[in-house]
Motif scaffolding. Sequence first.
Motif, PDB file in Angstrom:
ATOM      1  N   SER A   1       3.045  35.160 -47.591  1.00 38.30           N
ATOM      2  CA  SER A   1       2.663  35.530 -46.222  1.00 38.30           C
ATOM      3  C   SER A   1       1.567  36.582 -46.230  1.00 38.30           C
ATOM      4  N   THR A   2       1.529  37.407 -47.269  1.00 41.07           N
ATOM      5  CA  THR A   2       0.528  38.477 -47.283  1.00 41.07           C
ATOM      6  C   THR A   2      -0.753  38.035 -48.002  1.00 41.07           C
ATOM      7  N   PHE A   3      -0.613  37.608 -49.264  1.00 36.40           N
ATOM      8  CA  PHE A   3      -1.827  37.309 -50.033  1.00 36.40           C
ATOM      9  C   PHE A   3      -2.536  36.061 -49.505  1.00 36.40           C
ATOM     10  N   ILE A   4      -1.768  35.056 -49.062  1.00 41.07           N
ATOM     11  CA  ILE A   4      -2.412  33.840 -48.555  1.00 41.07           C
ATOM     12  C   ILE A   4      -2.568  33.929 -47.033  1.00 41.07           C
TER      13      ILE A   4
ATOM     14  N   GLY B   1      -1.265  49.959 -55.683  1.00 41.66           N
ATOM     15  CA  GLY B   1      -1.381  51.316 -55.158  1.00 41.66           C
ATOM     16  C   GLY B   1      -2.653  51.989 -55.654  1.00 41.66           C
ATOM     17  N   ILE B   2      -2.926  51.835 -56.944  1.00 38.66           N
ATOM     18  CA  ILE B   2      -4.130  52.462 -57.507  1.00 38.66           C
ATOM     19  C   ILE B   2      -5.373  51.861 -56.850  1.00 38.66           C
ATOM     20  N   LEU B   3      -5.353  50.540 -56.633  1.00 37.70           N
ATOM     21  CA  LEU B   3      -6.496  49.893 -55.972  1.00 37.70           C
ATOM     22  C   LEU B   3      -6.725  50.500 -54.591  1.00 37.70           C
TER      23      LEU B   3
ATOM     24  N   THR C   1      -7.871  43.180 -46.662  1.00 35.95           N
ATOM     25  CA  THR C   1      -7.329  43.138 -48.028  1.00 35.95           C
ATOM     26  C   THR C   1      -6.568  44.422 -48.334  1.00 35.95           C
ATOM     27  N   PHE C   2      -7.157  45.541 -47.930  1.00 32.27           N
ATOM     28  CA  PHE C   2      -6.508  46.829 -48.170  1.00 32.27           C
ATOM     29  C   PHE C   2      -5.137  46.875 -47.510  1.00 32.27           C
ATOM     30  N   TYR C   3      -5.092  46.501 -46.227  1.00 40.29           N
ATOM     31  CA  TYR C   3      -3.820  46.609 -45.508  1.00 40.29           C
ATOM     32  C   TYR C   3      -2.812  45.556 -45.980  1.00 40.29           C
TER      33      TYR C   3
END
Lengths: 183, 480, 250
Positions: free
Chosen positions: B101-104, B28-30, B45-47
Amino acid sequence: MHYSILVLFLILAVISISVFVYVFLTSKSNDNQSTGMANALQKRFWFILILLVILCIFASVTIPKSPYYQFADKQPSKVIHVAAQQFNFIMSNNAIDPKSPVGDAYITVDANELVEFRVTSLDVNHGFAIYDPAFKLIAQTQAMPGYINRLRYQFKEPGLYHILCLEYCGMAHQVMRSYFTVK
Amino acid sequence: MIASRLKKITSLWVVIVLLLFVISIILGILMRLNQGDVIQLSPVTFYTDMTVHGLTMISIWYVAGMAAVNFIMERYVTTSKPANIIALVFTLIGVLMLWASTFIGKFHAGWTFLYPLPFKEMLKAWATPLFLFSIAVLGVGWLIWCVSLIAGMLKKYSLAQVFAWQYFRKGPKTETPPFILISMITLVGIVTCLLAAVILLVLLFAEYFSKGAFVNDALLIKNLTYFFGHTIANEMLYLGLAVIYELFAEISGKPKWKTTWYVALAWNCTLFFILTAFFHHLYMDFVQPEGLQILGQLASYLASLPAAGVTVFSIVVAIYRTKINWTLANLLFFIGVMGWVVGGLGAVIDATISNNFVLHNTLWVPAHFHTYNAMGNVLFSLGFFYWFSFQFSNKMDDNKLSALKLFFLVFGGIGFLAAFYIGGADSIPRRYSNYPDEFPLAKTLAIIGGSFATIYLIGILLFFVNISKRCVKILFSRSS
Amino acid sequence: MCKNLILPFILIAFCKFTVYCQPTSGWQEEVNIYKQIYNAPITLINGEQTSIDKLAEKKPVIIALVYTRCTGICSPLLLQLKESLQLNKNNNNYTVLVVSFDSRDLIPDMRQMAHLFNLNNNSHWNFAITDSINRLISSIGFKPVWNNTIKQFDHDALLVGVNSQGYISKKLVGLRNEKELELMIGSINNVYTPTYRLPGQNTLFSCFNYNPITGKNKPGMGLLLIALPAILSILLLVVINKFVHRKEEV
């Protein structure tokens, strides 16, 4: 900036926080010994009733102001067709063919004329939010595939109005925008 | 007295939740720092971060509430330990699948995965089905857990008793503890929204596996999405409330709260309101019939009655001019209720259709739900965690750090949320990876929000170290 | 018992579901909306000389564009319009104007057509010809094309709703059901519906079908799916309750 909403919220928040802090402080002072109720869940009936009445008043005042009832009995003098797609808005004075969507380069409406936006989407859900020249959000509806949402609005001030997408629609959501002019 | 296996499972839950919480806060902070142009992430990356942040937060605070309710429920009825462990395993697998599913796979359709966005181009073709399967795994695990708890309660109480209907007659002969009543109401609501998720997933999979031969109706899917999404986010707060009804008086050294007729009535009504309030997510879809829109506004208003009218006033009255043994646990409950009220005010303002016209999908939305999560629900669960971790140790609380921890949480939380509220009133859109230059305040607010969130994170880290140390001790203690 | 009712219901829903409707080009209905229709002078089959605006002033008009030598869509269009309007008992504030877009059509042709459909003595229906066909159809956005091989026009079945002020408020392309016709009657009477559905989409699982005459939404199949979770969880509760107590007895 919608100051009225922010101020309303701040007033309500400050009042409720003050009540909490005050109540907390009364529990810290040493001069009282357990005058509280044995069962805290008793005798709350009046509180609920007062709260109910306040909420009912608030609801009956605000519901007639809902956008569904705005300009409902008037005849729009202009209709703008909007087809949203990843990641732009196609806007046209004429109907838009979904198979070969083309829009007009410039959209102009007159001040004080009743405009109807017929908003749909060609792919995913988008938002169709109208920002005034000072970038304050003044009206919006959703662009949903398979449906046409009709948004009626009367622009008072001339100037350049912006349209931003307000429903997350993918990686270029933040740059999806358009504009039109009010003369 | 309390089975040591349950003690261990619960402490495992506590450690996992806090660990995942710290990771999610960092995400969240990122996001806030990226919005403030302090760091540069690619929009995808943000989404992706946003999707993980949202779904992980929902998952962990939901299971935190469930773990707490399960632990306390053992006082009244026997709960199923295997169901608890199954939920734990499924949650972990679900979260790992989600991360894959999200990061990769770079699935980035947001945690609400609003149809038909998930079916549009994601980086990897397998990302969307994997994401949907991760939801399915989480849902199945949670459904089993809910059903086992409901079955546990029904073994001891009859259907009428568990909903406290006997209080509607004069002189009720049997008692239903408030904890049982609220747990039951909440669990039934959760089962309902999980079933909505099942239908939602069936429809989405039907479209996915028929390769476009079957097409869904966007309006129907949106209704189902928020039936699931809104309701579970709302019900997890009520899990926290169930714990408060049980523990607040106990920790404060006061007699236990008892159910009365209008407490029973209010919570029974909640069951209905909570299941229809989600319509407020569709105010700006003018295609939705007006009747449902107005029902949405009324239900959103009325859902606050049992909550505010009963719980808040009860807490306030319980404390007013009463000597209370303030410990960190009941202070957290108290501040949590306060944060929840403030978030509720923001929510009622936004749930008003004419306000929603200019607030929908601006930062006002994250503003209000972060208020009653970060300053409400999290504090309820932290209160429970804290109380739980001290239950089985002889050592007493060291008060030195308590004030500091609370200061970090409250100070960081207020600053972080204020940035959201001001942004919302300033019409700044939510879910934007970068802000257009036309919003002069946006970047500054994002940096302020990110900085205060970091202060909040420090507070959470202090809790994390303190609580998980004790929980790990419980985990590895020899069974007694 | 409830379960016995619901399960087949779901099954039927899912079976029907597989029937997929092809999308049509419904966007054409959006062409020229809220544009003024050309005020064409018309001659009614009783010989009366009038104009579209004059007719619309009395009552809002539904215009059907046909020609008498049509062997295709024109007759079904009129037949279905007649049937649908007979079903509609709620709002009678409209007139139908059947006007020919074929310059070969004369008053006797139209009179015979009216007779054929048994509409010559119906107060709601007017049959007419006009000598400014091209200006009329271009103000509507209607484009019939002469096909020399079959000696027929290639054209859409088109209904145009004109309100009392002479503005086109809604168009329907193709043969459409009576619900959509009611939507048109509402629209020419300036009843505001915040939304329209694009035609041709899969409407089977839509949540609501708007009825502009009663101003109410009839629940669609989709609404059942929204209500289903609540129904299922109540059933689940009852089942768990039974199951738990049966175990006790054993």
